[in-house]
Motif scaffolding. Structure first.
Motif: not given
Length: 163
Positions: A43-45, A51-52, A107-111
């Motif tokens: 659900s978060e995805r 792109f994220v 990328v990880v920072h945007q998760l």
């Protein structure tokens, strides 16, 4: 298993207790990752920028890959300790810790925070196990040139025979 027994009799810091502790940690982390990526993570995805979302999928695969390499390496160490695998074959390249992709900090920072936490925990555990793997190789007794040649020939024959 004795807590002071070293795997491979090389004088390494790798003890059965350490292997069991790391194995438990890896299995708990694998269970947490599975639970997150199968439920809340879905659900978060779905709420992420496309792109994220791709980065999220890639990082979930990297977490899984890291954990599977860790678990396989730990099971190999356990097999060496119990005598299921000889110490010499425990040092073979295919018995080493597998390569896991590096996570891109941007990328990880945007998760989502939970995904970031799982990525960071898997990287931390992988790095600790990687250091133990490298130590086990550096502690390995130097083999004779004849044994090294036989090992290379064996690897080449196996490689050529399987392709």
């Amino acid at each position: 298993m004795s807590d002071v027994t070293t795997l491979g009799s090389t004088g390494s810091r790798i003890t059965p207790r350490l292997i069991e502790s790391l194995y438990t940690e890896a299995m708990v982390l694998a269970d947490e990752a599975r639970a997150y990526f199968d439920t809340v993570g879905r659900s978060e995805r779905d709420g992420l920028d496309p792109f994220v979302r791709v980065g999220f999928a890639c990082e979930s695969l990297k977490v899984t890959t890291r954990l599977m390499h860790i678990i396989a390496w730990l099971l190999t160490q356990r097999a060496v300790e119990t005598g299921e695998i000889s110490t010499a074959s425990g040092m073979r390249p295919e018995r080493r810790l597998g390569h896991a992709g590096i996570s891109d900090p941007e990328v990880v920072h945007q998760l989502p925070a939970a995904a970031q936490s799982l990525v960071e925990a898997s990287v931390d555990l992988y790095d600790r196990v990687r250091r133990l793997d490298e130590e086990s190789v550096s502690d390995a007794p130097v083999s004779s040139p004849a044994r090294a040649l036989m090992g290379r020939l064996e690897r080449d024959l196996i490689w050529n025979g399987s392709h």
